[in-house]
Write a protein that holds these residues in place. Structure first.
Motif: not given
Lengths: 387, 680
Positions: B191-192, B195, B597-598, B601
């Motif tokens: 996810g990170g 982003d 991607g928040q 995460v």
């Protein structure tokens, strides 16, 4: 199969957890719920729906704690009663100086000073009890720890009220600057310690844990008298959020647990030098201390993880992203990685004893830097409690 | 499935190929711990070295050599540096390998009761207890099963020969915790990564995107530095003045920025700062209108700190604020004599100042409020607002500039009021303030009138003449000569300060004073002092005040004015800029981010939290109860052990033991036969 029967069905108390609760447990939980409902109606104009949620979440976790750790029930009753008494005598700020109870006992400044005095004396009494093998002194130490934690909690609760007395728009939960979180740290650490003292039935570690609390009290007093940090300042816009109410206390459960683990590490290392002398005085066996160290690091790690995640959720709302590599965030990650490595070594490599104790002590330095050093030496988005 | 995975696992091991060695290495605990610690240490760099500063600052700080080295290592944006990302990726790979390799074992651990355990191996376990019970094996086994269930175990019974094995375990979800936590790390990192700004970095690296370093309007930025609207992640800032519009944000990249175009336009109607009584800001808020082609009605919303506006995956945050080009009306008082000139300018504008000194004026900022502590404050809450101020630079034709900060209104200091103007050479220095006394009407006129008198040769000559008349010098030749000298010395005072005048007096006295230069020096000093006073007397006369009977405030003004005059030499400006009026126009600083991607995460964070609690607070425990017929009843062996949590296990085992002991009750035939294990 026909011959099969179950032995001892009639003699054994195998009721479930809830069934084993006493009437007092239920009454206590109901009283707390009643108080929460009252608060949520009475203070509705100042609360948004998240804050109502947090209120009931606090109720639920308090009840869960009290049911598992019975002395906590009395603690909450006393703290609630004393706080209500103080608030009732406190129509405006001037009362803090004219009212006897407020002036000497219950205004936030008075209560916090009592907390400081008791937390400074507690390790002395605990150590006197440990070295002199005086059970009475150790019990006195425990009493002081309870009183100090209560005074700290009352102090913060009354301070909450005081902030609204200054002006309704200034009012906010008192966990927003370095002064307030030091009070929070002191009594949270005290309470977590008392829990493990109760669970493990040993008062011998009180002096060691008391030392780290006393150190934080020393800082608090310096911060109060030299920097005048005890004044209630209004909140900067970035901090005006309900996230504050869960992010900060969660973090301080973690900091407190890490601090206790480190101090048990110290006790472990001292005992390792002269095992017989110390064990005779009542210091728990290395296995027990090792276990306690692990329990505290696990508790700290779990809460630290939650606190960091809550911080990320808040950051996504306030700073424009859940992760900004801000110094405080980065040092939280460093702290997290450090304890993750510690736990991996214990879980998978089976490491125990002296090296892990050293590591727990070293971990406290990393935690202290995250908590304090970042504010002093580094600048960033998180620089609220400046020195 | 588990068996299949396990068998391929073992086959792989047999082959011992390079891949398997690599896999073993990647999944090893030593590597994982090394990576954890290495990442922690690498993360420190970015907190010690301030990230994302202008390259010029780094160059100044580290010098040309280390600047290059650090730039090569990517230390100015360390968390996007290839080596740091590589390390993160390595951690993800290592965790994934670990997960893939261990999941089959974990699955087996969770699902198998190990009811085939031999009595011999049970007797080798750390915790054991035996009973001889007066009951048949079925009953005893069923009792054991009940007791185990009541203690939270899941039990499975298996008949083995004439005996019954009850195998039990509890806390299977502990093993789920293992999977969840490690899966969480992989999920969060993915996810990170989504982003992060990898895409932009890649485009920059391959030359599809050039970094703009100049401070120019968006319309002039080259297309090679612009990115069209996109669905991927970015995070940038834009400053919009009140009434202004913007459809882009600026993404910081390397030594400059690139322009990210947005699929909507923002119109800022108003920006407000509200203050507490104490002067601290209470809220920052912007009223914005969002226009997008797909919207029938534009969205109107107020954005506050902690209350962003979210539109189509874009979150728009209140990040900061500044001046949006306020109009300033200035009066430029020449400090070398002459009439003041009116000037109009805007913040962030530059213009040539009137006069032949060739200075250009660059106004950099304007503040309406300046909250300062009260001088003799005892608490931090005692503050006052000293009114508007503006900062500007005066640039010489050679390019050097000094920075100034002027307050619009006179500031009260110890009962007297002064116009303050600070000057400094570089942004790192503190301002040093010129204190110009305000005249009784609160203006600059008297000071400037006095300054004009002193700059005017004829006026000084007249003042000196009156001064010498007072002293009693009658000879006109001497009076003329000394009058000229007095003018020269006063100009020195204004241009070079007090020390220079003293030096000049001494020089003149030594040249002309014969055998008693000290007396001549005293004379010069007296003449200068009296001349200054006489010039001031003229100013007072012009104001219809009798200089023979000056009021207290006029005397105080005089001494403050002379002090200010002697400080003019350090002020180093040909003009004093008085702020006469202004139209305040603010600008809001917005941060606009897309983070697809928040939610990944957040999902990973949830997995992590649940996993950690399962790992720490659910203990995976196994016990076995072996029941076999013995003379007159059944022989029961309860055994178990735990490496990971010996103390917790001892407690649980003790409870189970007590439970069974109580259940067997008086059916126990031979309690002494029970071998209590080394339950320590």
């Amino acid at each position: 199969m026909s011959t099969q029967q179950i032995l001892g069905e009639d003699t054994y108390d195998d009721r479930g957890f809830l069934a084993r609760l006493s009437l007092f447990d239920w009454l206590w939980a109901a009283a707390l719920l009643l108080g929460s409902v009252y608060a949520s109606y009475h203070f509705a104009p100042w609360m948004d729906r998240y804050e109502h949620g947090i209120l009931y979440l606090t109720w639920a976790s308090t009840v869960a704690i009290g049911w598992m750790w019975k002395p906590a029930r009395l603690f909450t009753i006393v703290v609630a009663a004393v706080t209500l008494f103080a608030v009732m005598r406190y129509p405006d700020l001037a009362a803090a100086e004219t009212d006897f109870f407020l002036n000497y006992l219950l205004s936030s400044q008075a209560a916090i000073m009592w907390m400081c005095a008791l937390f400074l004396a507690a390790p002395v009494v605990y150590f006197a009890g440990l070295l002199g093998r005086a059970a009475f002194l150790e019990r006195l130490g425990t009493a002081m720890m309870w009183l100090a934690s209560g005074a700290g909690l009352v102090g913060l609760l009354v301070r909450w009220w005081e902030s609204y007395l200054i002006a309704p728009e200034v009012g906010r939960i008192p966990v927003t600057n370095l002064y307030e979180v030091f009070v929070l740290f002191a009594f949270t650490t005290g309470l977590i310690y008392l829990y493990y003292e109760y669970r493990y039935q040993t008062r011998a570690l009180g002096g060691f844990v008391g030392l780290i609390i006393a150190a934080s009290i020393g800082f608090l007093l310096w911060y109060h008298f030299v920097q005048g940090a005890h004044e209630i300042d209004p909140l900067i816009p970035a901090l005006q959020s309900w996230w504050m109410k869960i992010h900060v206390p969660t973090n301080f459960v973690a900091y407190g647990a890490f601090a206790i683990a480190a101090m048990i590490g110290v006790a472990y290392l001292i005992q390792a030098r002269m095992p017989n002398a110390w064990q005779r005085r009542g210091l728990p066996s290395p296995e027990v201390m090792d276990d306690l160290m692990y329990k505290n690091i696990a508790l700290g790690f779990a809460f630290f993880t939650i606190a960091t995640i809550l911080g990320a959720l808040w950051a996504a709302e306030a700073w424009g992203g859940y992760w900004s590599w801000d110094p405080k965030e980065t040092w939280s990650l460093i702290t997290w990685l450090n304890y993750a490595a510690w736990l991996h070594l214990r879980f998978t490599k089976g490491w125990r004893g002296t090296p892990m104790a050293w590591w727990a002590v070293a971990g406290l330095f990393v935690v202290t830097f995250t908590f304090l050093g970042v504010n002093i030496f580094l600048s960033g988005l998180h620089s609220y409690g400046e020195l | 499935m588990a068996t299949a995975a396990a068998s391929t696992q073992s086959e792989r091991r047999r082959r011992k190929s390079t891949a398997s060695i690599l896999l073993t290495f990647l999944g090893s605990m030593n590597l994982a711990i090394t990576l954890l610690v290495a990442l922690a240490i690498a993360s420190v760099i970015g907190t010690v070295l301030q990230q994302g500063q202008p390259y010029q600052d780094y160059l100044l700080k580290f010098g040309p050599f280390w600047f290059e080295v650090y730039e090569f290592l990517g230390l100015y944006d360390v968390y996007s540096a290839p080596w740091f990302l590589f390390m993160l990726a390595f951690l993800v790979v290592s965790t994934s390998v670990c997960l893939v390799r261990h999941t089959p074992f974990v699955w087996k651990e969770m699902t198998r009761f190990r009811e085939h355990q031999q009595e011999r191996s049970l007797r080798a376990l750390g915790h054991r207890r035996e009973w001889l019970v007066d009951a048949d094996t079925e009953t005893v086994a069923a009792t054991a099963e009940t007791a185990l269930t009541r203690q939270g175990f899941r039990a499975r019974r298996k008949n083995k020969g004439d005996g019954i094995m009850v195998a039990a375990m509890s806390g299977r979800s502990n093993r789920v915790g293992y999977i969840l936590t490690h899966l969480a790390i992989v999920v969060i990192c993915i996810g990170g990564l989504i982003d992060g700004n990898l895409l932009v970095q890649w485009q920059h690296w391959t030359g599809q995107l050039t970094v703009e370093t100049r401070d120019i309007p968006v319309s002039q930025v080259d297309d090679s530095s612009k990115i069209p609207p996109r669905r991927t992640a970015f995070r940038g800032n834009v400053t919009i003045p009140e009434g202004g519009r913007a459809g882009v944000v600026f993404l910081r990249l390397g030594e400059g920025y690139v322009v990210q175009e947005l699929p909507f336009r923002l119109h800022v109607k108003d920006f407000r700062i509200e203050h507490y009584d104490t002067g601290e800001p209470r809220s920052f808020e912007s009223d914005v209108v969002l226009h997008a082609p797909e919207l029938d009605e534009p969205i109107e919303q107020t954005i506050r700190v902690n209350e962003p506006l979210v539109y189509d995956g874009h979150a728009i945050y209140q990040a900061n604020f500044g001046d949006g080009g306020s109009r300033l009306g200035l009066r430029a008082w020449p400090l070398d004599g002459g009439e003041p000139a009116e000037v109009e300018t805007h913040v962030n504008e530059e213009l040539a100042l009137p006069g032949d000194h060739g200075r250009r004026l660059e106004v950099t900022d304007f503040e309406v409020f300046n909250i300062h502590p009260v001088p003799e404050a005892t608490s931090r809450r005692e503050v006052r607002n000293v009114g508007p101020s503006f900062t500007y630079r005066l640039r010489r034709p050679t390019g050097e500039a000094l920075e100034y900060e002027n307050y619009m209104l006179p500031v009260d200091i110890d009962g007297d009021s002064y116009f303050l103007s600070g000057v400094r050479r570089s942004p790192g220095d503190e301002f040093r303030y010129l204190h110009i006394p305000a005249d009784p009407s609160g203006g600059l006129d008297r000071f400037m009138a006095l300054l004009q008198q002193l700059r005017d040769e004829d006026a000084v000559a007249a003042a000196a003449d009156r001064a010498m008349e007072d002293i009693g010098i009658t000879e006109s030749r001497v009076r003329q000569q000394v009058g000229r000298e007095a003018h020269g010395m006063i100009q020195t005072l204004l241009e070079s300060g007090f020390d220079a005048v003293m030096a000049e007096q001494q020089q003149r006295a030594e040249a002309r004073g014969g055998d008693a230069p000290e007396r001549l020096m005293d004379f010069y000093r007296l003449v200068v002092e009296r001349t200054l006073w006489e010039a001031y007397a003229q100013v007072l006369l012009d104001e219809d005040i009798d200089p023979a009977e000056p009021a207290e405030e006029d005397l105080v003004f005089y001494s403050d004015a002379i002090t200010a005059m002697t400080a003019l030499a350090d002020y180093q400006a040909p003009v004093f800029l008085e702020l006469t009026d202004f139209d305040h126009r603010q600008a809001t600083g917005l941060q606009i981010a897309r983070a697809p991607g928040q939610n990944i995460v957040y999902f990973g964070s949830l997995l992590l939290t649940v996993g950690i609690f399962l790992l720490f607070y659910v203990a995976h425990r196994r016990v076995w109860c072996w029941v076999r017929p013995a003379s007159g009843g059944a022989q029961v062996l309860l055994a178990g052990s735990s490496q990971r949590d010996p103390m917790g296990f001892a407690k649980a085992f003790g409870k189970l033991e007590g439970d069974l002991n109580q259940r067997f009750g008086d059916r126990r035939r031979d309690a002494s036969n029970g071998v209590s294990g080394d339950s320590t």
